[in-house]
Design an enzyme around this catalytic site. Structure first.
Site, PDB file in Angstrom:
ATOM      1  N   THR A   1       0.860  -1.177   0.000  1.00 49.42           N
ATOM      2  CA  THR A   1       0.000   0.000   0.000  1.00 49.42           C
ATOM      3  C   THR A   1       0.895   1.224   0.000  1.00 49.42           C
ATOM      4  OG1 THR A   1      -0.019   0.131   2.387  1.00 49.42           O
ATOM      5  CG2 THR A   1      -1.819  -1.070   1.377  1.00 49.42           C
TER       6      THR A   1
ATOM      7  N   GLU B   1      -5.901  -3.477   0.138  1.00 48.09           N
ATOM      8  CA  GLU B   1      -6.193  -4.518   1.142  1.00 48.09           C
ATOM      9  C   GLU B   1      -7.396  -5.379   0.750  1.00 48.09           C
ATOM     10  OE1 GLU B   1      -5.368  -1.405   1.816  1.00 48.09           O
ATOM     11  OE2 GLU B   1      -4.245  -1.244   3.703  1.00 48.09           O
TER      12      GLU B   1
ATOM     13  N   LYS C   1     -13.719  18.847  10.101  1.00 48.73           N
ATOM     14  CA  LYS C   1     -14.568  18.933  11.291  1.00 48.73           C
ATOM     15  C   LYS C   1     -14.786  20.398  11.617  1.00 48.73           C
ATOM     16  CE  LYS C   1     -13.019  14.497  12.861  1.00 48.73           C
ATOM     17  NZ  LYS C   1     -11.667  14.114  12.506  1.00 48.73           N
TER      18      LYS C   1
ATOM     19  N   TRP D   1     -19.377  17.263  10.595  1.00 48.61           N
ATOM     20  CA  TRP D   1     -18.441  16.858   9.542  1.00 48.61           C
ATOM     21  C   TRP D   1     -18.863  17.428   8.194  1.00 48.61           C
ATOM     22  CZ3 TRP D   1     -17.189  10.911  10.322  1.00 48.61           C
ATOM     23  CH2 TRP D   1     -16.494  10.776  11.539  1.00 48.61           C
TER      24      TRP D   1
HETATM   25  P1  AMP Z   1      -5.395   2.094  -2.599  1.00 49.61           P
HETATM   26  O1  AMP Z   1      -5.205   1.028  -1.597  1.00 49.61           O
HETATM   27  O2  AMP Z   1      -4.144   2.859  -2.918  1.00 49.61           O
HETATM   28  O3  AMP Z   1      -6.074   1.572  -3.814  1.00 49.61           O
HETATM   29  O4  AMP Z   1      -6.365   3.186  -1.957  1.00 49.61           O
HETATM   30  C1  AMP Z   1      -7.626   2.841  -1.448  1.00 49.61           C
HETATM   31  C2  AMP Z   1      -8.383   4.083  -1.101  1.00 49.61           C
HETATM   32  O5  AMP Z   1      -8.674   4.854  -2.265  1.00 49.61           O
HETATM   33  C3  AMP Z   1      -9.735   3.818  -0.498  1.00 49.61           C
HETATM   34  O6  AMP Z   1      -9.660   3.496   0.874  1.00 49.61           O
HETATM   35  C4  AMP Z   1     -10.461   5.139  -0.754  1.00 49.61           C
HETATM   36  O7  AMP Z   1     -10.109   6.118   0.200  1.00 49.61           O
HETATM   37  C5  AMP Z   1      -9.899   5.554  -2.085  1.00 49.61           C
HETATM   38  N1  AMP Z   1     -10.842   5.191  -3.155  1.00 49.61           N
HETATM   39  C6  AMP Z   1     -10.788   4.147  -3.994  1.00 49.61           C
HETATM   40  N2  AMP Z   1     -11.816   4.182  -4.861  1.00 49.61           N
HETATM   41  C7  AMP Z   1     -12.560   5.266  -4.555  1.00 49.61           C
HETATM   42  C8  AMP Z   1     -13.766   5.847  -5.067  1.00 49.61           C
HETATM   43  N3  AMP Z   1     -14.414   5.353  -6.105  1.00 49.61           N
HETATM   44  N4  AMP Z   1     -14.240   6.948  -4.463  1.00 49.61           N
HETATM   45  C9  AMP Z   1     -13.598   7.502  -3.408  1.00 49.61           C
HETATM   46  N5  AMP Z   1     -12.464   7.020  -2.896  1.00 49.61           N
HETATM   47  C10 AMP Z   1     -11.943   5.912  -3.449  1.00 49.61           C
END
Ligand code: AMP
Length: 546
Positions: A185, A330, A443, A448
């Protein structure tokens, strides 16, 4: 009593075997690093993956050992996916856009044995090789005549390795829980953490992703994953496409609007997938040159919130259906996809549009819930928002080597959930909407404010190319939102005009306190807005106390 059906482990090699036998002539087309187009079939890919598996055996690669890639989307990368996992080793796809010291950290943490790389990354590896402690050799993904003149130790040639092998490698059978792929990640704090997928989890994810209400891929599709194979396995498409026998088109490093459009048209692409930033470039190219898509039917947009203006443009201007998807490293990564139910058929266009702005419904295999600060579950009324938690057979249980703490939370029934770090609402139809990353929520006066909502509105303004909303410390309200925006080339809009654009679209107290125009916004290695960097840039910014 046990069921009496064949007990066959779910192994990744089975996908390519299936594609070879049942979709032998379905094509895999790649635009290579040098710009030429390579074309072959699943049958060819399977033969070459078997040769590569033989080569790995000859190199002494043992089951469970990690083999890294620094590579674009291409047929060779596809072969490595299958050869490494299929032979029982673990493919570790490194994101080359990470900072060099992060790459060093993860390659050492993963204890990578070999690194397969595209020629674009030879200069990077020249610098990093002395720091990569466990790597025994570097394999340049090219033919002997294209070998780089780089100063990289134990340098091997991909095509020369394959040349020596016969395509008679027999895929081994082993426990389906065996590790197959490792992705880190791009954590915003602390060291990157490894998500280690198994064969079973990857296979179940491939099934789930292919479903009609998932990414909806079939043997009638021509799929071009713009999302990189180093970003959570290109959202599983290299597996789901083999599962259904879809033609695949790999763009290599050529991700600018013009190149992607040309490939869509020349290969008859029907379906694509990528993060919003890539689509921004494509849509600009389309508009500037007054182009149309002749075959593209739908595109998956995820990785960060897709601005409603982008969904509208794809659907209303170009007739391309948008599948808004949400997931995480994850989660292998797919969690939800936006698609309608039968009951929505008669809904008004506005109501249907509004549903599509949300991140969608859980695909089978993923369960989710939202909880309040005290951990109690919140109602699915589309209004209450809380921390989003998930569970399922392709959701992480623990990080690689246990480093990253225990990620799970246990509820009152003893059921384990993975807290996503996202804040969301879920409506009575199970349609989820992300309102923020929990770290990005603003906040204000104990309430929020959703930064994503405010960003989406700014990006709906015709003069705004991209916008980010962050909270700025405020003596009275704790935090107040400000908009940091990039204007479209040749377009003008003032602060007051943009603020006026918010009127009537949000509650008064959500109104941003300021607008700052910048030339560029910071992005992470996976193309998402880096709010962390932005907050850093604006740490000394002061608002007028009101
Ligand atoms: P990653 O592990 O780098 O793919 O990041 C995952 C994170 O990307 C998620 O926990 C979200 O915060 C964000 N994310 C992924 N898809 C979306 C989406 N369609 N809309 C908003 N946030 C997203």
């Amino acid at each position: 009593m046990q069921g009496l059906m064949m007990d066959m482990p779910l192994l990744i090699s089975g996908l390519l075997q299936h594609a070879d036998r049942h979709h032998a002539d379905a094509e895999i087309v790649s635009k290579t690093v040098d710009g030429s187009v390579h074309r072959y079939t699943y049958r060819d890919a399977h033969a070459r993956a078997r040769k590569l598996a033989g080569a790995l055996q000859r190199l002494g690669v043992q089951p469970g050992e990690r083999i890294a890639t620094l590579a674009w989307n291409s047929y060779r990368h596809f072969e490595i996916y299958y050869a490494v996992a299929g032979s029982g080793a673990v493919i570790h796809t490194i994101n080359p856009r990470l900072f060099p010291d992060q790459i060093t950290y993860i390659a050492n943490h993963a204890e990578d044995q070999y690194v397969f790389f595209d020629l674009s990354f030879a200069p990077l590896l020249e610098k990093l090789a002395p720091l990569l402690k466990t790597v025994k050799g570097y394999v340049a993904m090219c033919a002997p005549e294209a070998m780089p003149k780089a100063n990289i130790p134990s340098l091997l040639c991909y095509e020369a390795l394959l040349e020596k092998e016969k395509a008679d490698f027999q895929w081994p059978t082993f426990d389906e829980r065996t590790a197959a792929c490792l992705c880190y990640t791009s954590g915003t704090t602390g060291n990157p953490k490894g998500a280690l997928y198994g064969h079973r989890s990857t296979m179940l994810h491939a099934f789930g992703a292919a479903l009609p209400d998932g990414l909806n891929v079939s043997a009638r599709d021509v799929v071009l994953p713009v999302v990189p194979m180093f970003h959570v396995n290109a959202w599983g498409l290299p597996y789901s496409c083999a599962l259904v026998g879809a033609k695949m088109v790999f763009p290599g490093p050529h991700l600018d609007g013009r190149s992607v459009y040309q490939l869509f048209e020349s290969e008859g692409v029907t379906m694509s997938a990528g993060v919003p930033t890539v689509w921004l470039a494509l849509l600009n190219h389309m508009k500037e040159n007054r182009l149309r898509f002749s075959t593209l039917k739908r595109t998956v947009i995820g990785g960060s919130a897709c601005p409603p203006a982008m969904i509208k443009s794809f659907q209303d201007d170009y007739g391309v259906q948008v599948l808004h998807a949400w997931g995480m490293t994850e989660m292998s990564p797919l969690g939800t996809v936006g698609s309608f139910k039968a009951k929505h058929a008669k809904a008004s266009k506005d109501a249907r549009d509004a549903l599509q702005y949300k991140q969608g419904r859980a695909i089978y295999g993923v369960d989710m819930r939202i909880v309040g600060e005290d951990g109690t579950e919140l109602p699915w009324d589309g209004k209450a928002f809380g921390d989003l938690q998930v569970r399922g057979p392709w959701v992480i249980d623990s990080y690689f080597k246990g480093e990253g703490g225990n990620p799970l939370k246990t509820d009152e029934h003893g059921t384990k959930w993975f807290p996503t770090g996202d804040v969301a609402t879920i409506d009575p139809d199970g349609i989820m909407q992300i309102t923020d990353r929990s770290k990005d929520v603003i906040k204000s006066g104990g309430e929020w404010i959703s930064s994503i909502d405010l960003e989406c509105i700014a990006m709906a303004h015709p003069a705004i190319a991209e916008a980010a909303v962050i909270g700025i410390k405020h003596p009275k309200w704790d935090e107040r939102p400000i908009v940091v925006a990039v204007k479209k080339p040749g377009q003008e809009v003032s602060k007051d005009e943009l603020l006026k654009f918010y009127e009537g679209k949000i509650a008064k107290w959500w109104m941003p306190d300021d607008v700052v125009f910048v030339a560029e916004l910071p992005h992470t290695a996976t193309g998402k807005l880096s709010k962390l960097t932005l907050r850093q840039q604006f740490k000394d910014y002061r608002l007028d106390p009101r």
